[in-house]
Design a protein around this motif. Structure first.
Motif, short mmCIF file in Angstrom:
data_model
loop_
_atom_site.label_atom_id
_atom_site.label_comp_id
_atom_site.label_asym_id
_atom_site.label_seq_id
_atom_site.Cartn_x
_atom_site.Cartn_y
_atom_site.Cartn_z
N VAL A 165 1.19 -1.32 0.13
CA VAL A 165 -0.02 0.15 -0.04
C VAL A 165 0.75 1.20 0.37
CG1 VAL A 165 -1.75 1.53 1.35
CG2 VAL A 165 -1.84 -1.49 1.33
N GLY A 166 0.64 1.61 -0.80
CA GLY A 166 1.82 2.87 -1.21
C GLY A 166 3.12 2.66 -0.95
N GLY A 167 3.63 2.04 -2.32
CA GLY A 167 4.89 1.75 -1.70
C GLY A 167 5.50 1.07 0.22
N ARG A 168 4.36 0.75 0.81
CA ARG A 168 4.67 0.05 1.92
C ARG A 168 4.32 -1.30 2.56
NH1 ARG A 168 2.49 2.29 7.49
NH2 ARG A 168 3.28 0.51 8.45
N SER A 169 4.71 -2.32 2.47
CA SER A 169 4.43 -3.52 2.76
C SER A 169 3.05 -3.92 4.28
CB SER A 169 5.22 -4.37 2.78
OG SER A 169 5.17 -6.13 3.00
N PHE A 170 2.39 -3.74 4.43
CA PHE A 170 1.24 -4.51 5.19
C PHE A 170 0.97 -5.66 5.70
CE2 PHE A 170 0.36 0.63 4.53
CZ PHE A 170 0.86 0.22 5.48
N ARG A 171 1.57 -5.99 6.64
CA ARG A 171 1.61 -7.72 7.46
C ARG A 171 -0.12 -8.05 7.17
NH1 ARG A 171 6.45 -10.20 7.05
NH2 ARG A 171 6.06 -11.29 9.41
N GLY A 214 -0.66 16.45 6.47
CA GLY A 214 -2.60 16.70 6.53
C GLY A 214 -2.85 16.39 5.44
N VAL A 215 -2.39 15.85 5.17
CA VAL A 215 -3.07 14.56 3.57
C VAL A 215 -2.77 13.15 4.09
CG1 VAL A 215 -1.94 13.01 1.70
CG2 VAL A 215 -1.05 15.24 2.15
N TRP A 216 -4.40 12.76 3.31
CA TRP A 216 -4.92 11.43 3.67
C TRP A 216 -4.39 10.60 2.42
CZ3 TRP A 216 -7.46 9.54 7.83
CH2 TRP A 216 -8.19 8.09 7.97
N TRP A 217 -3.33 9.13 3.51
CA TRP A 217 -2.58 8.61 2.73
C TRP A 217 -3.56 7.54 2.15
CZ3 TRP A 217 1.94 10.89 0.51
CH2 TRP A 217 2.58 11.76 0.88
N ALA A 218 -3.08 6.50 1.58
CA ALA A 218 -3.48 5.63 1.29
C ALA A 218 -2.84 4.41 2.51
CB ALA A 218 -2.58 4.72 0.24
N GLY A 219 -2.01 4.47 3.24
CA GLY A 219 -1.75 3.60 4.30
C GLY A 219 -2.99 4.41 5.46
N ASP A 220 -3.00 5.18 5.92
CA ASP A 220 -4.80 5.52 6.82
C ASP A 220 -5.69 5.44 5.84
OD1 ASP A 220 -2.39 7.57 7.63
OD2 ASP A 220 -2.79 9.18 5.98
N ALA A 221 -5.37 4.76 4.88
CA ALA A 221 -7.21 4.15 4.91
C ALA A 221 -6.70 2.95 4.87
CB ALA A 221 -7.30 4.03 3.06
N ALA A 222 -5.91 2.05 4.58
CA ALA A 222 -5.43 0.80 5.51
C ALA A 222 -5.66 0.31 6.55
CB ALA A 222 -4.06 0.48 4.53
N ASN A 223 -5.12 1.19 7.89
CA ASN A 223 -4.71 1.25 8.67
C ASN A 223 -6.28 1.41 9.32
OD1 ASN A 223 -2.73 1.01 9.47
ND2 ASN A 223 -1.80 2.94 9.68
N PHE A 224 -7.12 1.90 8.76
CA PHE A 224 -8.41 2.09 9.47
C PHE A 224 -9.33 1.04 8.73
CE2 PHE A 224 -13.08 3.83 9.02
CZ PHE A 224 -13.64 4.71 9.27
N ALA A 225 -8.82 0.72 8.35
CA ALA A 225 -9.86 -0.75 7.86
C ALA A 225 -9.61 -1.94 8.49
CB ALA A 225 -9.46 -1.75 6.30
N ILE A 226 -8.74 -2.25 9.41
CA ILE A 226 -8.70 -3.04 10.14
C ILE A 226 -8.68 -2.63 11.77
CG2 ILE A 226 -7.29 -4.58 9.32
CD1 ILE A 226 -4.22 -3.80 10.28
N ARG A 245 -8.14 4.28 -3.57
CA ARG A 245 -8.29 5.33 -5.47
C ARG A 245 -9.32 5.46 -6.41
NH1 ARG A 245 -3.29 2.95 -6.66
NH2 ARG A 245 -2.05 2.55 -5.44
N ARG A 246 -10.55 4.96 -6.59
CA ARG A 246 -11.92 5.23 -6.56
C ARG A 246 -12.27 6.76 -6.38
NH1 ARG A 246 -16.70 1.40 -5.69
NH2 ARG A 246 -14.74 -0.28 -6.13
N ASP A 247 -12.05 7.16 -4.41
CA ASP A 247 -12.03 8.19 -4.17
C ASP A 247 -11.43 9.30 -5.03
OD1 ASP A 247 -15.15 8.03 -3.14
OD2 ASP A 247 -14.01 7.86 -1.01
N GLY A 248 -10.32 9.20 -5.58
CA GLY A 248 -8.90 10.39 -6.20
C GLY A 248 -7.92 9.91 -5.87
N GLY A 249 -7.33 9.29 -4.67
CA GLY A 249 -6.27 9.06 -3.65
C GLY A 249 -5.62 10.10 -3.43
N LEU A 250 -4.61 10.49 -3.95
CA LEU A 250 -4.23 11.50 -3.82
C LEU A 250 -4.44 13.48 -4.00
CD1 LEU A 250 -0.45 10.79 -3.21
CD2 LEU A 250 -1.89 10.82 -1.12
N GLU A 251 -5.39 13.12 -4.88
CA GLU A 251 -6.03 14.11 -5.41
C GLU A 251 -8.07 13.33 -5.41
OE1 GLU A 251 -4.49 15.01 -9.18
OE2 GLU A 251 -2.78 15.07 -8.36
N PRO A 252 -8.42 13.62 -4.54
CA PRO A 252 -9.61 13.15 -4.42
C PRO A 252 -10.89 13.66 -4.91
CG PRO A 252 -8.84 14.27 -2.05
CD PRO A 252 -8.09 14.52 -3.45
#
Length: 662
Positions: A356-362, A484-496, A395-402
């Motif tokens: 996710v965003g260049g980082r490995s989420f395990r 202040g950026v909502w990264w993909a990693g923030d979304a991934a952490n939110f999901a769990i 990504r569907r919500d626009g990612g870094l450019e929402p």
């Protein structure tokens, strides 16, 4: 000539005397005729003092009418302040003899007998000097009788039987019930120095429990001495409060929480705090609410120092404690994924890690669990499936450019389940939890940017752990640039249920109740009815429905069915080994939430019977390890107690098979 001068002087003197007499007569006329009634009224008021007579406070009862808080008469010793100060030594000798008779230090009795005021620290008397000042409220009957029989030695000292609060459950439910303390100032409504509710139900329903004070009017002379009683109105007792708390289940819950924390500490876990909640799934009523660490409410019967008061753990972790929920949150992520178009029965890959965003989420311990449907993903608690869902939604919500109005399906679902807002439970203090999103992160960054950027330059020289200091400085530098950026990693952490997500145990219990009852979101209630002194029900209290989860009944049943397999063959199987599922089908979800610089938070959220849920049980232990090893065994003990099932093996515990853990 001389006679004329003499007559002139006499005339002047006569005029002066006449003028003075006229002035004096005019002043007397003004005082007696014009303002006489006003002065007479003021003089009358100065001779009358009003003393409040405290009423008997109402009881707090459990759902079966058993007392949770009641009253007991106890001998108390009081002093008459006005009598003491008119002693030649202002009462010092009397107080010294009284302290000796009570076996107390003189300073303790003298301090309680003095009036509060500027520069006077507690203990002191905050009320009227014409009220009896209680200096000892835990006196044995023999000592009280001895003092009463020796009035010549103790002028101005009185003894009487007065009601005091008693807590039959001991330490159980102390946070829930609350406590009484003297008002910081004379209370409104003529309640004088009566004790008032300061927390818990005692505070929330103080107006119901307190009753109405009586009034005694006494006459005093110009020296302040009482000369007689002019009239008296008896106090009206307070109403009883019937609650939905079951004292038997409350004690079971308290014991299970304390036991699991003790076992976790023996295993080397800090286990510094915890909470447990039992709710009625279909009504929103609270059956039990436990918090650890606790305290003995009997301390309120003693004269606490300010230091002792501040050391008491008065905050209820059940409603004020906030932790990341870990994998218990996956019911939210599953419901959001299905509503966004994912098919529950489809096959999804559960690799050991996901980029996710260049980082490995395990996954937990990097376990690769193969392909599975969402039912199995909940049972074994696969993280990587939910990382992928979150990344795709981001990504569907626009990612870094929402896009202009991002849907944020998981945040929207969390709010439907009541997270991010107070439940509205009938307790005076409650935390709101947190559902982080783009707006929250940006606002937080703007509020803290200046301090963060300063730390990016100066670092953390006060931090003794140099590795941690370096990490914090690097983190500050990153947040200074783009915090202040909502990264993909923030979304991934939110999901769990990780990252910046916070919930209270009561919020999680309410969310699981909505899952269990088909989507109905209640504002929980502890009080059930107000009952008069004659036993008549004066008012019923019903938990209001405050929302409806917009998820199909089919999806909710799918999630419930999956959770029913978690204790049988999933992440809680070790904790529930040998459990009689044929007698009680328990459904639940473990959670193990990471916290930087601290050990994992252990969660277990559950409901039963799985087919038609009656209760919800949620347990959390801060720094307690995995959900399967600490919280789940405590929940099992609570379920066994609620339904009077045989107690399981004391060796139970562990993560069970295929523990995804997060």
């Amino acid at each position: 000539m001389r006679n004329q001068v003499h007559r002139g002087r006499l005339a002047v003197l006569f005029a002066i005397v006449t003028s003075l007499m006229l002035t004096l007569l005019g002043r007397m006329w003004y005082l007696q005729i014009t303002t006489g009634p006003e002065y007479a009224r003021a003089a009358t008021e100065n001779r009358v003092r009003t003393v409040a007579l405290p009423p008997v406070r109402g009881r707090i009862l459990d759902v079966h009418g058993r007392p949770l808080v009641t009253n007991r008469t106890r001998p108390q010793v009081s002093v008459d302040y006005m009598t003491l100060i008119h002693q030649p030594d202002r009462g010092r000798a009397v107080l010294a003899r009284l302290a000796k008779a009570l076996g107390r230090p003189y300073e303790e009795i003298a301090n309680r007998a003095r009036l509060c005021g500027q520069g006077v620290s507690r203990p002191c008397w905050p009320g009227s000097p014409y009220e009896p000042i209680i200096v000892a409220d835990d006196v044995d009957a023999r000592t009280a009788l001895s003092i009463a029989e020796r009035q010549d030695e103790f002028p101005g000292v009185g003894t009487a039987l007065r009601p005091v609060r008693v807590y039959p459950l001991g330490t159980a439910a102390a946070h829930l019930l609350g406590y009484l303390r003297p008002a910081s100032a004379p209370a409104a409504g003529g309640r004088g120095t009566e004790l008032v509710g300061r927390d818990g139900l005692e505070a929330q329903y103080d107006d119901v429990l307190a009753g109405r004070p009586g009034v005694r009017e006494i006459a005093v002379n110009s020296a302040g001495k009482v000369t007689g009683v002019l009239g008296e109105q008896d106090p009206e007792p307070g109403h009883d409060l019937l609650t939905s708390i079951d004292s038997r289940i409350q004690k079971i819950t308290e014991h299970a929480l304390a036991t699991t924390i003790a076992k976790a500490r023996k295993r080397g876990e800090p286990a510094d705090a915890g909470a447990a909640v039992v709710l009625e799934a279909r009504t929103g009523r609270v059956t039990a609410l436990a918090s650890h660490p606790g305290y003995d409410p009997a301390v309120w019967g003693r004269d606490l120092s300010q230091q002792d008061f501040e050391s008491l753990p008065l905050a209820s972790n059940a409603v004020l404690g906030q932790w990341a929920p870990g994998s218990t949150w996956k019911i939210i992520s599953t419901a959001a994924a299905v509503r966004s178009g994912r098919r529950p029965g489809a096959s999804y890959d559960c690799p050991g890690s996901y980029q996710v965003g260049g980082r490995s989420f395990r996954n937990f311990e990097g376990a690769a669990l193969g392909r599975m449907d969402l039912h199995r993903a909940l049972v074994v608690s696969c993280d990587t499936i939910f990382y992928r869902f979150a990344d795709q939604m981001w990504r569907r919500d626009g990612g870094l450019e929402p896009v202009r109005r991002p849907k944020d399906p998981m945040q929207a679902m969390a709010r439907e389940f009541g997270f991010g807002d107070r439940t509205g439970v009938d307790l005076p203090n409650e935390a709101a939890g947190r559902v982080p999103d783009r707006d929250w992160k940006k606002a937080t960054w703007e509020r803290t940017r200046e301090a963060t950027c300063r730390r990016a330059k100066t670092g953390y020289p006060e931090e003794s752990d140099r590795k941690r200091a370096a990490y914090l400085k690097t983190l500050a530098a990153e947040n200074c640039r783009s915090g202040g950026v909502w990264w993909a990693g923030d979304a991934a952490n939110f999901a769990i249920g990780q990252g910046d997500v916070l919930v209270t145990p009561l919020q999680l219990a309410r969310g699981y109740a909505a899952l269990a009852n088909g989507g109905k979101l209640f504002s929980p209630r502890i009080a059930k009815a107000v009952v008069g002194p004659d036993g008549k029900v004066l008012r019923k209290i019903k938990p209001p429905v405050v929302g409806k989860v917009a998820v199909s009944g089919k999806t909710l049943r799918y999630i419930r069915d999956a959770l029913a397999d978690v204790p049988r063959e999933g992440t809680a199987a070790g904790a529930f080994a040998g459990f009689p599922f044929d007698r009680l089908a328990v459904a639940g979800k473990t959670g193990t939430a990471e916290a930087y610089g601290r050990q994992d938070t252990s969660w277990f959220a559950s409901f039963a019977p799985a087919e038609r849920p009656e209760y919800v049980v949620v347990v959390v232990v801060s720094q307690g390890g995995t959900g399967g090893s600490t919280a789940a065994p405590a929940a099992r003990e609570i379920w066994e107690g609620i339904y009077r099932l045989p107690a399981g093996s004391s060796a139970r515990g562990g993560s069970g098979g295929g523990d995804g853990g997060r």
